[in-house]
Design a protein around this motif. Structure first.
Motif, PDB file in Angstrom:
ATOM      1  N   GLU A  14       0.833  -1.206   0.000  1.00 33.09           N
ATOM      2  CA  GLU A  14       0.000   0.000   0.000  1.00 33.09           C
ATOM      3  C   GLU A  14       0.867   1.256   0.000  1.00 33.09           C
ATOM      4  O   GLU A  14       0.547   2.245  -0.666  1.00 33.09           O
ATOM      5  N   ALA A  20      -4.674   3.020  -0.171  1.00 32.92           N
ATOM      6  CA  ALA A  20      -5.147   2.296   1.011  1.00 32.92           C
ATOM      7  C   ALA A  20      -6.317   1.409   0.589  1.00 32.92           C
ATOM      8  O   ALA A  20      -7.382   1.908   0.226  1.00 32.92           O
ATOM      9  N   LYS A  24      -8.103  -5.839   1.965  1.00 31.95           N
ATOM     10  CA  LYS A  24      -6.672  -6.149   1.958  1.00 31.95           C
ATOM     11  C   LYS A  24      -6.373  -7.477   1.253  1.00 31.95           C
ATOM     12  O   LYS A  24      -5.307  -7.655   0.665  1.00 31.95           O
TER      13      LYS A  24
END
Length: 231
Positions: A14, A20, A24
């Protein structure tokens, strides 16, 4: 659940991408080689498929805007020169993605980590992950930043040959390439060449080598001929 090692992997990615991620796991999937795929950890291949399509759309629009007078054939050649395994691998290296790819020990031992084809695949997978996580508009803006410089300097694979073949078909003598000037130190010179067609300068090009400068001059001449509707 994402382990501590994987969390650190994601954090580094990231930071390098300056994005961001909401999901994830998408980013982790984008850097997972098929050799490291497990039941709960998919590899990058599906994301690569998607990223390839997103990359095509964004770079095609950038080329249309940058070269408004170029025809479909020229634009296709420009895109092939702009988006290929070598160029995408260079971007992946610039983003320092290489060391963060997850793969098996056998693949690592084979030298796969530094292969252009693998790095290009991973970059396309990351593009796919950015698109799914951030949406098309943010993915587009991110790609436009990465390709803003390359799209202005990209040259088709061999414009010198293309120019010569066109001139020969028209019964026009082969072009002449003349060195206008050379600058810079011996270890890092810069050349500027002009291309002369029937005693008239039709394009100039600048490059780190004579060949690069001549190719760029030929491309400028092709663009000019296209603008004048001679091609």
């Amino acid at each position: 659940m994402i382990g501590k090692k994987q969390q650190e992997q994601i954090r580094l990615l990231e930071k390098k991408l300056r994005i961001a991620f909401k999901d994830k796991k998408l980013l982790l999937q984008a850097v997972t080689h098929p050799s490291a795929r497990t039941k709960g950890k998919p590899d990058y291949e599906r994301l690569e498929f998607l990223g390839d399509a997103v990359l095509d759309v964004v770079t095609a629009e950038m080329l249309l805007n940058e070269y408004p007078l170029s025809d479909e054939g020229t634009l296709s050649k420009l895109r092939a020169a702009l988006v290929n395994a070598k160029s995408l691998a260079e971007i992946a290296r610039t983003l320092s993605i290489t060391e963060l790819i997850i793969m098996s020990k056998s693949e690592e031992a084979s030298g796969a980590r530094n292969r252009d084809s693998l790095l290009a695949d991973v970059f396309e997978a990351i593009v796919g992950a950015v698109y799914l996580d951030q949406g098309f508009n943010k993915a587009k803006k991110w790609l436009e930043k990465l390709f803003s410089a390359p799209v202005k300097t990209v040259v088709p694979q061999d414009p010198k040959t293309e120019l010569q073949e066109f001139l020969q078909a028209q019964g026009i003598p082969v072009p002449e390439y003349r060195l206008k000037y050379k600058s810079g130190p011996d270890h890092s010179p810069e050349f500027v060449y002009s291309v002369i067609i029937e005693d008239k300068e039709e394009g100039t090009g600048r490059g780190k080598s004579k060949k690069e400068a001549q190719q760029k001059a030929a491309f400028k001449a092709l663009q000019k001929l296209n603008k004048e509707k001679k091609i």
